[in-house]
Design an enzyme around this catalytic site. Structure first.
Site, PDB file in Angstrom:
ATOM      1  N   HIS A  10      -1.125  -0.668  11.633  1.00  0.00           N
ATOM      2  CA  HIS A  10      -0.205  -0.807  10.497  1.00  0.00           C
ATOM      3  C   HIS A  10      -0.513  -2.076   9.689  1.00  0.00           C
ATOM      4  CE1 HIS A  10       4.074  -0.621   8.842  1.00  0.00           C
ATOM      5  NE2 HIS A  10       3.803  -1.905   8.675  1.00  0.00           N
ATOM      6  N   GLU A  11      -0.656  -3.185  10.381  1.00  0.00           N
ATOM      7  CA  GLU A  11      -0.880  -4.450   9.671  1.00  0.00           C
ATOM      8  C   GLU A  11      -2.233  -4.463   8.966  1.00  0.00           C
ATOM      9  OE1 GLU A  11       1.594  -6.174   9.202  1.00  0.00           O
ATOM     10  OE2 GLU A  11       2.889  -5.492  10.830  1.00  0.00           O
TER      11      GLU A  11
HETATM   12 ZN   LIG Z   1       4.520  -3.290   7.376  1.00  0.00          ZN
END
Ligand SMILES: [Zn+2]
Length: 327
Positions: free
Chosen positions: A243-244
């Protein structure tokens, strides 16, 4: 529906730590989604981009006073205008700068393990978790877990272990974070620097968006126990890292902008009114077409629930790479 197709395969990487995770993490994660805790508009909307950590991932019930990951509509407009400008600028300097679906990019990765001391509780995670994380990134970005294949793969170049209690936990937006990154960051705009440790405010991670001019804050911060085999129950299959890195490659949350407007600036992610927590199969918060994209890596659902990027997200990341991070 909802479980990633290769869940068993990916869980196997963390077998050794599973028992430990079950024993230690029960009290560490809030059990009741508290969306209202994150509904306030981010403070400091005019914060200089280099200081802006507006791309975190949070657990439900996290103690963060505001959701540091959502952008205002103005910030989205400014970022997308900057992307267009960056692409125009690059096109004047060289040909072939435009994105192509056939391009492939190998991203060099340097992992900084921030430790308080030599104990596991003090941040000393084994190398095996880090190599498992790289494997998760490679599977996710190759589309091997069920989503679109992206242009990217990841090569672990170095693990840098740093014992410094003043940087532990890593506090989002703090002078200590700035000091840590200024001291440790290596490589050019194409180098992914990942900082692992305990994090402030129950955050799972945060990241910087790409910018035209490299600065020392550039990189991704991830809760070390969210790595595959870590102790962060429901968030320990490595998808916080996925996600990051999505933010680092210019993706917004799937719930960016809610039900109206251009949302996350990606056309094939259905609009979503708010973050999805846990794994709410069939959730449908907007009247526009499509169920909420709860299985998308850029939502907030459990790691076991999210397994894909869309073709539109893959395209957006490659475009941004050519605009910002390509050599
Ligand atoms: Zn995020």
């Amino acid at each position: 529906m909802g479980l990633r197709p290769n869940l068993l395969t990916r869980r196997a990487a963390g077998v050794a730590s599973t028992t430990l995770a079950l024993l230690l993490s029960t009290a560490a994660v809030g059990v009741v989604p508290a969306a209202s805790a994150f509904s306030a508009a981010p403070g400091g909307a005019c914060v200089e981009p280099t200081d802006s950590h507006t791309n975190a991932r949070v657990k439900p019930g996290a103690a963060a006073k505001h959701e540091p990951n959502e952008l205002t509509a103005k910030q989205v407009r400014e970022r997308d205008a900057d992307l267009a400008a960056a692409l125009r600028e690059r096109a004047t300097f060289r040909t072939g700068a435009g994105a192509t679906a056939l391009a492939t990019v190998t991203i060099p990765v340097v992992v900084h393990v921030i430790q308080r001391d030599s104990t596991r509780a003090g941040g000393n995670i084994p190398d095996s978790l880090i190599t498992a994380q790289i494997n998760v990134l490679n599977q996710a970005y190759a589309g091997a877990t069920g989503g679109a294949a992206t242009a990217f793969d990841f090569r672990l170049d170095k693990i840098n272990r740093v014992t410094n209690p003043s940087w532990y936990p890593i506090v989002d937006g703090s002078s200590a974070e700035r000091s840590m990154k200024s001291s440790l960051r290596v490589g050019g705009k194409n180098t992914l620097n990942i900082y692992l440790g305990e994090l402030s405010d129950d955050l799972l991670g945060w990241a910087t968006f790409p910018q035209r001019k490299l600065n020392s804050m550039d990189g991704v911060v991830v809760l070390s126990e969210s790595l595959p085999g870590g102790t962060a129950t429901n968030y320990n299959q490595g998808d916080t890292g996925t996600h990051e890195v999505g933010h680092w490659l210019n993706l917004y949350h799937t719930f960016q902008g809610g039900c109206s407007g251009s949302g996350d600036s990606v056309s094939d992610t259905p609009a979503e009114a708010s973050p999805a927590y846990e794994c709410p199969t069939g959730r449908n918060t907007c009247s526009t077409a499509g169920l909420d994209p709860i299985t998308n890596f850029m939502d907030y659902s459990y790691d076991s629930c999210m397994y894909q990027f869309t073709p539109g997200q893959a395209s957006r990341m490659l475009t941004a790479w050519n605009a910002y991070r390509a050599a």
